[in-house]
Write an enzyme that holds these catalytic residues in place. Structure first.
Site, PDB file in Angstrom:
ATOM      1  N   HIS A 170       0.816  -1.215   0.000  1.00 26.92           N
ATOM      2  CA  HIS A 170       0.000   0.000   0.000  1.00 26.92           C
ATOM      3  C   HIS A 170       0.853   1.270   0.000  1.00 26.92           C
ATOM      4  O   HIS A 170       0.402   2.343  -0.439  1.00 26.92           O
ATOM      5  CB  HIS A 170      -0.950   0.005   1.197  1.00 26.92           C
ATOM      6  CG  HIS A 170      -2.231   0.734   0.954  1.00 26.92           C
ATOM      7  ND1 HIS A 170      -2.293   1.940   0.294  1.00 26.92           N
ATOM      8  CD2 HIS A 170      -3.513   0.432   1.293  1.00 26.92           C
ATOM      9  CE1 HIS A 170      -3.544   2.351   0.233  1.00 26.92           C
ATOM     10  NE2 HIS A 170      -4.308   1.463   0.820  1.00 26.92           N
ATOM     11  N   ASP A 401      -8.977  -2.418 -19.997  1.00 21.89           N
ATOM     12  CA  ASP A 401      -9.120  -3.261 -21.189  1.00 21.89           C
ATOM     13  C   ASP A 401      -7.764  -3.421 -21.866  1.00 21.89           C
ATOM     14  O   ASP A 401      -7.200  -2.451 -22.387  1.00 21.89           O
ATOM     15  CB  ASP A 401     -10.132  -2.613 -22.139  1.00 21.89           C
ATOM     16  CG  ASP A 401     -10.315  -3.383 -23.435  1.00 21.89           C
ATOM     17  OD1 ASP A 401      -9.708  -4.462 -23.591  1.00 21.89           O
ATOM     18  OD2 ASP A 401     -11.061  -2.894 -24.297  1.00 21.89           O
TER      19      ASP A 401
END
Length: 461
Positions: A170, A401
């Protein structure tokens, strides 16, 4: 369930980055001792193993290398100085890239049921773990420990689909930073070069321009747990068996609007409630009721609290660029309330009121860095059951995508660590919300029943 086809390491193209370092801010240092972030993207891919190895593997290696040229911290290491004492010795923990550093990239094949994994129904959590890459082991140097920050696993389900699993520490960055990285990687994969990405205005901004009190660096750079970090340091991992199941709840925009209408009809309802707040309030109250139904609420005096992250990029003065690299999120943490208030017949209303009140106070608090941030860890680790939120509908994960179309499904395995939920925009309708839940089987059965009843009750206005 899993066959490894190739383990490799990917670096930026030679002589494109050099040796660079990026000092942590307190926004980053908050997360040093927290669990890593995991994401899984599932894509329909009706192709064979040979096509995958010959066409997809080389393309992903090449595009990842070019992407790392622009996002060098992903290939670097978190460098911690366990014996440092900020600010007296002037040593700040940092992200460091040394020419030749690389990202672990694994290609694998799975015989798991792709269609089962990509459903919304309850599924065993441990089935997802083989698809999640692990971060590498730390290395101990003379005065510091170096911890890998990022890893990738691409798994083929022959003739059916592909999953891309991402794991990052993180400290590397928040959801906005990860999303900017993914937008770059997908663009480069689809077009073969970084020309379009370079003209998009999305290059990461690395300057540390955020202004905040020095006290916060002193608090978060000197966390006691950092002092004990050594070469045996290991972040929590999603491995082995799990007694949890995960399910996805879809709240349509029609559902949300009717819930808002119901709330507005209540005397004490807030004037404005966002779709995000409606979703969080509904899920929080239903989980509390599920715990009570299965006998896991010990008494009416049990306490609960809710936490979400707030993106401060547009709220700080001066304002950092939207492409600022790193963490720039703050905690919005409700005060503990009694579980019984969430489990009664007005639990949904109570949850929304408590959450919205806290959120509004947080967003309107111009001095939050002074008055609030110094207690984030203290409150986050109080011995009170807490539900957190991973993800944000503001960044649509279904826009990721690689050239195979939108993901069929997105999952956030990291919520298995602590019972958090994930909230994202849906695939086909960004106004709808997709909420990921990870609970024990008994709690999940109760949650599904209760949430269905809650929706049917509150949709009747």
């Amino acid at each position: 369930m899993l066959t490894v086809l190739e383990n490799c390491r990917v670096s930026p193209p030679p002589a494109t980055v050099g040796n660079r370092s990026l000092p942590l801010t307190f926004f980053d240092a908050v997360w040093i001792l927290f669990f890593p972030i995991h994401q899984l993207f599932f894509y329909e891919f009706p192709h064979s193993r040979s096509y995958f190895l010959e066409e997809i593997v080389p393309k992903l290696k090449h595009s990842l290398s070019i992407t790392l040229q622009h996002f060098f911290p992903f290939a670097g290491n978190l460098v911690l100085f366990p014996n440092a004492n900020w600010p007296s010795d002037g040593q700040k923990h940092e992200i460091r890239y040394v020419d030749g550093d690389s990202v672990s990239l694994t290609f694998a094949e799975s015989d798991l049921d792709f269609n089962d994994l990509t459903g919304n129904h309850p599924r065993e959590c441990h089935k997802f773990y083989p698809l999640v890459p692990l971060l590498g082991q730390p290395s101990k140097q003379s005065d510091h420990v170096a911890i890998p920050l990022f890893s990738v696993q691409v798994t083929l389900f022959p003739d059916v689909g592909i999953s891309i699993g991402l794991t990052n520490h993180h400290c590397l960055g928040d959801a906005a930073t990860r999303f900017n990285f993914l937008k770059a990687w997908t663009s480069i994969t689809k077009h073969g070069t970084d020309e379009l990405f370079l003209t998009s205005g999305s290059l990461p901004f690395y300057d540390r321009v955020i202004e905040y009190p020095d006290l916060l660096d002193e608090i978060y750079f000197n966390q006691p747990g950092i002092k004990t970090i050594g070469v045996d340091y290991k972040l929590p991992e999603l491995v082995g068996e799990s007694d949890k199941v995960r399910a996805t709840v879809v709240l349509t925009l029609a559902h949300i609007n009717r819930l808002k209408k119901w709330l507005s009809a209540q005397v004490a309802a807030p004037e404005y409630v966002s779709s995000f707040s409606v979703a969080c309030g509904l899920v929080w109250s239903c989980i509390a009721k599920a715990r009570a139904r299965v006998g896991e609420q010990k008494s009416d005096d049990d306490l609960e609290r809710f936490m979400c992250a707030v993106d401060w990029r547009s709220r700080l003065h001066p304002r950092p660029p939207q492409t600022y690299f790193g963490n720039c999120i703050g905690a919005c943490i409700t005060t503990p309330i009694r579980s019984s208030l969430l489990a009664d017949n007005k639990g949904f209303l109570t949850a929304v009121e408590v959450f919205v009140d806290t959120l509004n106070k947080t967003l309107k608090n111009k001095d939050f860095l002074i008055n609030d941030a110094d207690t984030w860890l203290e409150r986050a680790f109080e011995p009170v059951p807490m539900i957190g939120v991973s993800g944000t509908p503001k960044m649509n994960v279904y826009d990721v995508d690689f050239g195979w179309g939108k993901p069929k499904k997105h999952e956030t395995p990291a919520i298995d660590y602590n019972g958090s939920i994930s909230v994202n925009a849906c695939k086909d309708s960004p106004g709808d919300l997709e909420i990921g839940i990870s609970l024990s089987p008994k709690q999940m059965d109760a949650f599904i029943s209760i949430s269905k009843d809650e929706l049917e009750t509150n949709l009747i206005v």
